[in-house]
Design a protein around this motif. Sequence first.
Motif, PDB file in Angstrom:
ATOM      1  N   ILE A   1      -5.876  32.619  58.359  1.00  0.00           N
ATOM      2  CA  ILE A   1      -4.804  32.142  57.472  1.00  0.00           C
ATOM      3  C   ILE A   1      -4.628  30.633  57.653  1.00  0.00           C
ATOM      4  CG2 ILE A   1      -2.289  32.126  57.112  1.00  0.00           C
ATOM      5  CD1 ILE A   1      -2.274  35.123  57.730  1.00  0.00           C
ATOM      6  N   ARG A   2      -4.615  30.195  58.909  1.00  0.00           N
ATOM      7  CA  ARG A   2      -4.367  28.783  59.168  1.00  0.00           C
ATOM      8  C   ARG A   2      -5.536  27.909  58.758  1.00  0.00           C
ATOM      9  NH1 ARG A   2      -3.483  27.403  64.405  1.00  0.00           N
ATOM     10  NH2 ARG A   2      -4.310  29.389  65.086  1.00  0.00           N
ATOM     11  N   ASP A   3      -6.750  28.387  59.013  1.00  0.00           N
ATOM     12  CA  ASP A   3      -7.903  27.567  58.636  1.00  0.00           C
ATOM     13  C   ASP A   3      -7.957  27.370  57.124  1.00  0.00           C
ATOM     14  OD1 ASP A   3     -10.532  26.304  59.676  1.00  0.00           O
ATOM     15  OD2 ASP A   3     -11.166  27.504  57.951  1.00  0.00           O
ATOM     16  N   ALA A   4      -7.641  28.439  56.384  1.00  0.00           N
ATOM     17  CA  ALA A   4      -7.697  28.341  54.919  1.00  0.00           C
ATOM     18  C   ALA A   4      -6.440  27.681  54.362  1.00  0.00           C
ATOM     19  CB  ALA A   4      -7.872  29.732  54.315  1.00  0.00           C
ATOM     20  N   ASN A   5      -5.400  27.530  55.186  1.00  0.00           N
ATOM     21  CA  ASN A   5      -4.125  26.967  54.754  1.00  0.00           C
ATOM     22  C   ASN A   5      -3.510  27.815  53.626  1.00  0.00           C
ATOM     23  OD1 ASN A   5      -2.137  25.052  55.040  1.00  0.00           O
ATOM     24  ND2 ASN A   5      -2.984  23.724  53.441  1.00  0.00           N
ATOM     25  N   ALA A   6      -3.503  29.110  53.842  1.00  0.00           N
ATOM     26  CA  ALA A   6      -3.056  30.028  52.782  1.00  0.00           C
ATOM     27  C   ALA A   6      -1.550  29.898  52.543  1.00  0.00           C
ATOM     28  CB  ALA A   6      -3.408  31.462  53.151  1.00  0.00           C
ATOM     29  N   LYS A   7      -1.212  29.836  51.265  1.00  0.00           N
ATOM     30  CA  LYS A   7       0.176  29.664  50.854  1.00  0.00           C
ATOM     31  C   LYS A   7       0.852  31.027  50.738  1.00  0.00           C
ATOM     32  CE  LYS A   7       2.194  26.758  47.225  1.00  0.00           C
ATOM     33  NZ  LYS A   7       1.821  25.950  46.035  1.00  0.00           N
ATOM     34  N   VAL A   8       0.063  31.999  50.321  1.00  0.00           N
ATOM     35  CA  VAL A   8       0.580  33.350  50.106  1.00  0.00           C
ATOM     36  C   VAL A   8      -0.339  34.335  50.819  1.00  0.00           C
ATOM     37  CG1 VAL A   8       0.871  35.141  48.324  1.00  0.00           C
ATOM     38  CG2 VAL A   8       1.706  32.813  47.901  1.00  0.00           C
ATOM     39  N   VAL A   9       0.260  35.375  51.404  1.00  0.00           N
ATOM     40  CA  VAL A   9      -0.532  36.470  51.969  1.00  0.00           C
ATOM     41  C   VAL A   9      -0.177  37.733  51.203  1.00  0.00           C
ATOM     42  CG1 VAL A   9      -0.998  37.854  54.037  1.00  0.00           C
ATOM     43  CG2 VAL A   9      -0.548  35.405  54.264  1.00  0.00           C
ATOM     44  N   ILE A  10      -1.181  38.473  50.778  1.00  0.00           N
ATOM     45  CA  ILE A  10      -0.926  39.732  50.069  1.00  0.00           C
ATOM     46  C   ILE A  10      -1.342  40.876  50.988  1.00  0.00           C
ATOM     47  CG2 ILE A  10      -1.337  41.063  47.960  1.00  0.00           C
ATOM     48  CD1 ILE A  10      -2.258  38.442  46.641  1.00  0.00           C
ATOM     49  N   THR A  11      -0.439  41.818  51.180  1.00  0.00           N
ATOM     50  CA  THR A  11      -0.733  42.914  52.093  1.00  0.00           C
ATOM     51  C   THR A  11      -0.092  44.208  51.585  1.00  0.00           C
ATOM     52  OG1 THR A  11      -0.738  43.532  54.430  1.00  0.00           O
ATOM     53  CG2 THR A  11       1.260  42.479  53.623  1.00  0.00           C
ATOM     54  N   ALA A  12      -0.099  45.218  52.418  1.00  0.00           N
ATOM     55  CA  ALA A  12       0.549  46.480  52.069  1.00  0.00           C
ATOM     56  C   ALA A  12       1.317  46.960  53.286  1.00  0.00           C
ATOM     57  CB  ALA A  12      -0.488  47.519  51.661  1.00  0.00           C
ATOM     58  N   ASP A  13       2.227  47.908  53.064  1.00  0.00           N
ATOM     59  CA  ASP A  13       2.955  48.441  54.212  1.00  0.00           C
ATOM     60  C   ASP A  13       1.989  49.114  55.186  1.00  0.00           C
ATOM     61  OD1 ASP A  13       2.449  50.457  52.397  1.00  0.00           O
ATOM     62  OD2 ASP A  13       4.472  51.296  52.392  1.00  0.00           O
ATOM     63  N   VAL A  14       1.100  49.945  54.649  1.00  0.00           N
ATOM     64  CA  VAL A  14       0.201  50.696  55.536  1.00  0.00           C
ATOM     65  C   VAL A  14      -1.199  50.805  54.946  1.00  0.00           C
ATOM     66  CG1 VAL A  14       2.088  52.178  56.350  1.00  0.00           C
ATOM     67  CG2 VAL A  14       0.654  52.937  54.445  1.00  0.00           C
ATOM     68  N   SER A  15      -2.142  51.142  55.813  1.00  0.00           N
ATOM     69  CA  SER A  15      -3.421  51.640  55.324  1.00  0.00           C
ATOM     70  C   SER A  15      -3.677  52.945  56.070  1.00  0.00           C
ATOM     71  CB  SER A  15      -4.534  50.629  55.560  1.00  0.00           C
ATOM     72  OG  SER A  15      -4.805  50.507  56.925  1.00  0.00           O
TER      73      SER A  15
ATOM     74  N   LEU B   1      12.231  44.085  53.326  1.00  0.00           N
ATOM     75  CA  LEU B   1      11.593  42.800  53.099  1.00  0.00           C
ATOM     76  C   LEU B   1      12.608  41.684  53.316  1.00  0.00           C
ATOM     77  CD1 LEU B   1       9.493  43.619  49.901  1.00  0.00           C
ATOM     78  CD2 LEU B   1       8.852  43.856  52.292  1.00  0.00           C
ATOM     79  N   MET B   2      12.116  40.618  53.947  1.00  0.00           N
ATOM     80  CA  MET B   2      12.991  39.449  54.147  1.00  0.00           C
ATOM     81  C   MET B   2      13.129  38.732  52.818  1.00  0.00           C
ATOM     82  SD  MET B   2      12.085  37.483  57.646  1.00  0.00           S
ATOM     83  CE  MET B   2      10.624  36.868  56.911  1.00  0.00           C
ATOM     84  N   PRO B   3      14.333  38.659  52.257  1.00  0.00           N
ATOM     85  CA  PRO B   3      14.470  38.209  50.876  1.00  0.00           C
ATOM     86  C   PRO B   3      13.908  36.809  50.601  1.00  0.00           C
ATOM     87  CG  PRO B   3      16.621  38.579  51.903  1.00  0.00           C
ATOM     88  CD  PRO B   3      15.599  39.043  52.869  1.00  0.00           C
ATOM     89  N   GLU B   4      14.008  35.899  51.552  1.00  0.00           N
ATOM     90  CA  GLU B   4      13.569  34.537  51.208  1.00  0.00           C
ATOM     91  C   GLU B   4      12.050  34.384  51.271  1.00  0.00           C
ATOM     92  OE1 GLU B   4      14.452  34.753  55.477  1.00  0.00           O
ATOM     93  OE2 GLU B   4      15.335  35.612  53.689  1.00  0.00           O
ATOM     94  N   LYS B   5      11.369  35.316  51.936  1.00  0.00           N
ATOM     95  CA  LYS B   5       9.939  35.124  52.131  1.00  0.00           C
ATOM     96  C   LYS B   5       9.082  36.264  51.562  1.00  0.00           C
ATOM     97  CE  LYS B   5       6.814  33.329  55.545  1.00  0.00           C
ATOM     98  NZ  LYS B   5       6.751  32.506  56.735  1.00  0.00           N
ATOM     99  N   GLU B   6       9.607  37.475  51.575  1.00  0.00           N
ATOM    100  CA  GLU B   6       8.750  38.610  51.240  1.00  0.00           C
ATOM    101  C   GLU B   6       9.136  39.234  49.895  1.00  0.00           C
ATOM    102  OE1 GLU B   6       7.954  39.808  55.887  1.00  0.00           O
ATOM    103  OE2 GLU B   6       9.450  40.935  54.773  1.00  0.00           O
ATOM    104  N   VAL B   7       8.112  39.573  49.129  1.00  0.00           N
ATOM    105  CA  VAL B   7       8.373  40.167  47.810  1.00  0.00           C
ATOM    106  C   VAL B   7       7.550  41.433  47.636  1.00  0.00           C
ATOM    107  CG1 VAL B   7       9.029  38.016  46.657  1.00  0.00           C
ATOM    108  CG2 VAL B   7       6.619  38.662  46.773  1.00  0.00           C
TER     109      VAL B   7
ATOM    110  N   ALA C   1       2.064  30.682  61.491  1.00  0.00           N
ATOM    111  CA  ALA C   1       1.287  30.130  60.384  1.00  0.00           C
ATOM    112  C   ALA C   1       2.261  29.518  59.384  1.00  0.00           C
ATOM    113  CB  ALA C   1       0.430  31.217  59.724  1.00  0.00           C
ATOM    114  N   PRO C   2       2.700  28.287  59.659  1.00  0.00           N
ATOM    115  CA  PRO C   2       3.738  27.671  58.822  1.00  0.00           C
ATOM    116  C   PRO C   2       3.307  27.434  57.377  1.00  0.00           C
ATOM    117  CG  PRO C   2       2.899  26.119  60.473  1.00  0.00           C
ATOM    118  CD  PRO C   2       2.310  27.447  60.796  1.00  0.00           C
ATOM    119  N   CYS C   3       1.991  27.466  57.115  1.00  0.00           N
ATOM    120  CA  CYS C   3       1.544  27.241  55.738  1.00  0.00           C
ATOM    121  C   CYS C   3       1.983  28.361  54.795  1.00  0.00           C
ATOM    122  CB  CYS C   3       0.018  27.086  55.699  1.00  0.00           C
ATOM    123  SG  CYS C   3      -0.873  28.435  56.503  1.00  0.00           S
ATOM    124  N   VAL C   4       2.262  29.540  55.349  1.00  0.00           N
ATOM    125  CA  VAL C   4       2.548  30.699  54.490  1.00  0.00           C
ATOM    126  C   VAL C   4       3.968  30.628  53.933  1.00  0.00           C
ATOM    127  CG1 VAL C   4       2.720  33.215  54.383  1.00  0.00           C
ATOM    128  CG2 VAL C   4       0.915  32.147  55.740  1.00  0.00           C
TER     129      VAL C   4
END
Length: 630
Positions: A177-191, A229-235, A211-214
């Motif tokens: 994440i840090r090397d790519a300087n990713a602004k957004v991370v897309i994930t799921a609750d579970v796999s 979900l944390m309202p200010e960061k997670e959607v 990873a402050p870039c996120v």
Amino acid sequence: MSDNFDVKLEKKSYLPEYSYRDNSWIGEYEPAYQRFLDDPERFWSEIAHELEWMQPWDNVMEWEHPYAKWFTNAKLNITCNCLDRHVNGDKRNKVALMWRGEDELHERVLTYRQLHAQVMRFANALKGLGVKKGDAVCLYMPFVPEHVVAILACARIGAVHSIVYGGFGADALNSRIRDANAKVVITADVSYRRGKTIMLKSIVDEAVTHAPCVEKVVVLKRTDLNIELMPEKEVDFYEIMASADPVCEPEVMDAEDPLFILYTSGTTGKPKGIVHTCGGYMVGTYYTTKYVFDMKDSDVHWCTADPGWITGHSYIVYGPLSTGATVLISETVPDYPDPGIWWKTIEDIGVTIFYTAPTSIRMFMKYGEEWPEKYNLDSLRILGSVGEPLNPEAFEWYYRKIGKAKCPIIDTWWQTETGMHMLATLVGDKMKPGFTGKPIPGVIADVVDKDGNPCAPGIGGLLVIKAPWPSMMRTIHNDDERYRQYWNTVGNYYTAGDLAVKDEDGYIMVIGRSDDVIIVAGHNLGTAEVESALVSQEAVAEAAVIGKPDPVKGQSVKAFVTLCVGYKPSDALKNDLIYNVRMSLGPIAMPSEIEFVDSLPKTRSGKIMRRVLKAKEMGLDPGDISTLED
Ligand code: WTA
């Protein structure tokens, strides 16, 4: 070196009628290869002309060693070729994606129209989060249709996706994440894996803490666990999609704009972010899907890789969708709930092209042929292999027990760096078990010595590519020097880092890596990455890791460890060390053996000589040890 098992069947006798190549396209190997040699630019331009561009190119290729530009000044968006072209053509209601979960009751189907619609909506949702052309987006997702939607949505708006395999641990995810300087991370609750629930989101929580870039984390909710979900960061994935506009015009991309970054293991502790661009990558994956897999309109394609690897990028997503194929995706592993699950899936769905890795085939051999025998595999017409050498025993089993001696085995050699297939035995050509095959039309490859001189047949050497190809990586993110090394180590050639040998017919057998990369069950691991995970633990003074032959996984990881003063070897400590590697890098990097030693063999300049450890482990002569310290 001779071929120890030659399938001496005339092609007419083992290829069913329908698997003949459609000669109206590129045609048979020899004439196609000759046409390429006669005029490479014309060869690639004819293929590129089959695709849609917003603006044509000035030049097919510009080469200034070691930098290539392909289709200069052309404009495109790869999703127009993967989606719009089919929706506006005759494939609007053709099935694009078919998904099966671990439980066969969970199935989903998306037509090209539906996939297109979802991609556009999610693309707008990403825009709504502030993602713009050129921004990096990290995907850390289970293998569900939304994963493919997210990939294509990034490409739609020109965001650079960086997919991290869902089996990686928090530290591995964090560094990517840090090397790519990713602004957004897309994930799921579970796999889900083997019936177990893996809490993906909590791994992301840990990984983004440092990873402050996120700026935002998008969470796909698959369960009713009701993760807060944390309202200010997670959607929420579907919430942001529901409020997004349905139509998203494709971003106009230059052929040389980056399409994605994908990390692969290297010889240092830091993974390499391989950068691929839009135009050349599109042409390379389209061409090879159509030509090497002989993809036809009626095919149902199943590549068992995960999108987190290059095989998933090129031969689940971009290649097959650009040809308008029906693609099966599945969250299953080969042996859960039983070792018949993949064969059952092939029978149920009617898969025609099946693409998997030697490690899976060897695992199936171990379970026995009674498993595939339970199912009707008649729909299959082409069997592919990738990731490591397909040994002759596995070849024969695959050919006879799965292909019933009527499907060609297409062994494909390539790399994250090459983007597309480079060596392969094509449909209808003579197969030689143990050998991958020849360079495909469009590729000039050879086996050479360390000065770049071609090796005689039967003499092992380094596998090199002698001329640029459209889907070659353009650089390594944040480390162009490392990119240049690929082209400056042996003559002016691209060095793949693999050892190989050629036979009299020009078939190439790939033997394995020539560097410190270990391939475990088809996954590349850098020895340095595992070593640094070990050394980061208090008890460990130094660590050296080698790959040991493994009958199923190809190789397994063995670690030699020296302990700090005050620590004593014990089984409990071994388990601790293994557990910690698992937590930081993920289960794929776990050593299967740890040996405590008093010291490690080193050169006088202090470099660990893994070669010596390996030779000792295997009972072999360690070779030149004149630089050994002691
Ligand atoms: C190995 C995977 C033998 C090789 C597409 C290469 C193979 C590395 C084959 C790249 C094959 C891949 N026969 N070895 N058919 N295919 N390899 O980047 O060592 O995950 O350099 O790309 O896998 O692995 P990567």
